[in-house]
Design an enzyme around this catalytic site. Sequence first.
Site, PDB file in Angstrom:
ATOM      1  N   CYS A 248       0.491  -4.748 -17.680  1.00 57.48           N
ATOM      2  CA  CYS A 248      -0.388  -3.930 -16.839  1.00 57.48           C
ATOM      3  C   CYS A 248      -0.066  -4.074 -15.353  1.00 57.48           C
ATOM      4  CB  CYS A 248      -1.853  -4.249 -17.099  1.00 57.48           C
ATOM      5  SG  CYS A 248      -2.303  -5.924 -16.650  1.00 57.48           S
TER       6      CYS A 248
ATOM      7  N   ASP B 225       1.506 -10.623 -10.261  1.00 60.54           N
ATOM      8  CA  ASP B 225       1.290 -12.042  -9.987  1.00 60.54           C
ATOM      9  C   ASP B 225       2.312 -12.919 -10.708  1.00 60.54           C
ATOM     10  OD1 ASP B 225      -0.802 -12.516  -8.086  1.00 60.54           O
ATOM     11  OD2 ASP B 225      -2.127 -11.492  -9.485  1.00 60.54           O
TER      12      ASP B 225
ATOM     13  N   GLU C 264      -0.252 -14.209 -15.957  1.00 62.87           N
ATOM     14  CA  GLU C 264       0.106 -14.121 -14.542  1.00 62.87           C
ATOM     15  C   GLU C 264       0.717 -15.436 -14.063  1.00 62.87           C
ATOM     16  OE1 GLU C 264      -3.145 -11.285 -12.501  1.00 62.87           O
ATOM     17  OE2 GLU C 264      -3.962 -12.976 -13.611  1.00 62.87           O
TER      18      GLU C 264
ATOM     19  N   HIS D 135       0.822  -1.212   0.000  1.00 63.98           N
ATOM     20  CA  HIS D 135       0.000   0.000   0.000  1.00 63.98           C
ATOM     21  C   HIS D 135       0.852   1.256   0.000  1.00 63.98           C
ATOM     22  CE1 HIS D 135      -3.813  -2.068   1.234  1.00 63.98           C
ATOM     23  NE2 HIS D 135      -4.151  -1.253   0.271  1.00 63.98           N
TER      24      HIS D 135
END
Length: 571
Positions: free
Chosen positions: A501, A454, A430, A204
Amino acid sequence: MSTTPTGTRISPDALTGPAVFTGTPVVPGVAAGPVVRPVGSVQLPPAEGPVVPEQQRGAEKERFTTAADAVAARLASRASAATGVSAEVLNTTAQLARDRGLLSAVEQRIGDGSSAEAATVGAAAQFVDLFVSLGGVMAERATDVRDVRDRIVAELTGQGEPGVPAPETPSVLLADDLAPADTAGLDPARIIALATRLGGATSHTAIIARQLGLPCVVGVGGLSDVPEGSFVLVDGEQGTVTVDPDPEEARTRVAAAQEAAAALAGYRGPGTTRDGHLVQVLANVQDGAGARAAAAAHAEGVGLLRTELAFFGRTEEPTVEEQAEIYAGVLEAFPGGKVVLRTLDAGSDKPLPFATPPNEANPALGVRGLRTARRDPGLLTHQLDAVAQAASRTGAEPWVMAPMVATVAEAAEFAAQVRERGMVPGVMVEVPSVAVLADRFLEHLDFLSIGTNDLSQYTLAADRLSADLADLTDPWQPALLALVQATAAAGQRTGKPVGVCGEAAADPMLACVLVGMGITSLSCAASSVAGVGARLATVDLATCQRAAEAALAAADPQSARAAVREVLAAG
Ligand code: PEP
Ligand code: MG
């Protein structure tokens, strides 16, 4: 310096030179200033204190709700002044302060004779234990619970609100780690850079620092020895924190970074290298408001709509109409432009109660993403119907991709369902199996989009949320780059677009490497669009190709960064 492991203290001149600490660079930019640290920890009372007489227990419950409401209202008002991820994080923490489960656990303890403070500590411990025992992903929630506990106890006891200070002089914040709500509430006029001992590139702290445009380095060892008030320079591109830098050199580096930032302000798109090789620079968004902000930031479209984020906390599947309304809001932000919607990526770090099986032993390897349709095929077909409805309402031609695909058969079946509805099918890369067999996947699909967050987790077998393993999930890891290269090469062979992305696309220097590998679009947070676009405009394609070769040949992320920096500077 190129081979210095993350977190090591190095000193160019062993006796007199400034100390330099290295970490994982997450937001480029250079800033220098005095060190501030989070405001001291809240003194917590023991969970078992003196018994409160029965007649006072009602008043204690009242004290708790007043304090919890004050905390929630303060966070909610900060949320309304914030946008995007910051607003979302602040709202989530505000909701936790009003959480019914927490409230009833506290009331029960007060009913049994605890004071409001002791009951808060005891109830929070109950939830923290639960989340920690659930493991990896849920452990992040324990941080939120502790944060809310500290805020409520501070309110009840008149201690200052914990968190980030608001210094008069623009300062550099050094911390062990930051609670999501602390990072989200940062005032970039007062805190000009961040460095933390913990946290990875997808934490975060990193995501919000990126949104605020604050130079940020995470996973920096040795920071706890740097005294408050000392002067430091944070370089968010090199991933260093220099203590007591030479003042002249600090001024020059900050000025150069500001000049580069001014160049960003002039970015208007479309994305292109200096010699005119077009590369779409797109945005990752979660709703119509985010898409409009991305358009204002000169993104050429949406490279990843994380549809699951609109339905967090919901216990029932949203209706087709409700979904169509949300998707239409995103499509309308880019009339005639490219919008890539991702079907629900529920599960693992993004559990949705209506889609995800509870109590999976290993949710990152469990029923997540496209796999949720095995249990409930309607989830996927309803969502595709909703996208098709939004498309026909807006006249858009959305691209639709599935997350967490592992086999060619899954991709083929998904593609058929998307094509049936007149839309353009793709899948995310991923799981390493997709990169390895990219040509075979592309026989069924019109595009691929690499989710490096991922893909690094599954390639290096390291939890993407683990601060301890952040060096393994670094997007500059050579094994990850080799899989990106293999996928891009398959795209070039088949003439089909391959985008990135994941967070890797937000790193301007890595963006040049990706373009050199043949990646055709980059999608990142709206706040990173100009940084990536402006950097690409300074290099030509041949230099990007040399940068890609240098990165692929490097032994580790640190030497890859150093080698690429050199190639780009010479180019
Ligand atoms: C990724 O995995 O890189 C990605 C873009 O998806 P998310 O971060 O939403 O899992
Ligand atoms: Mg992902």
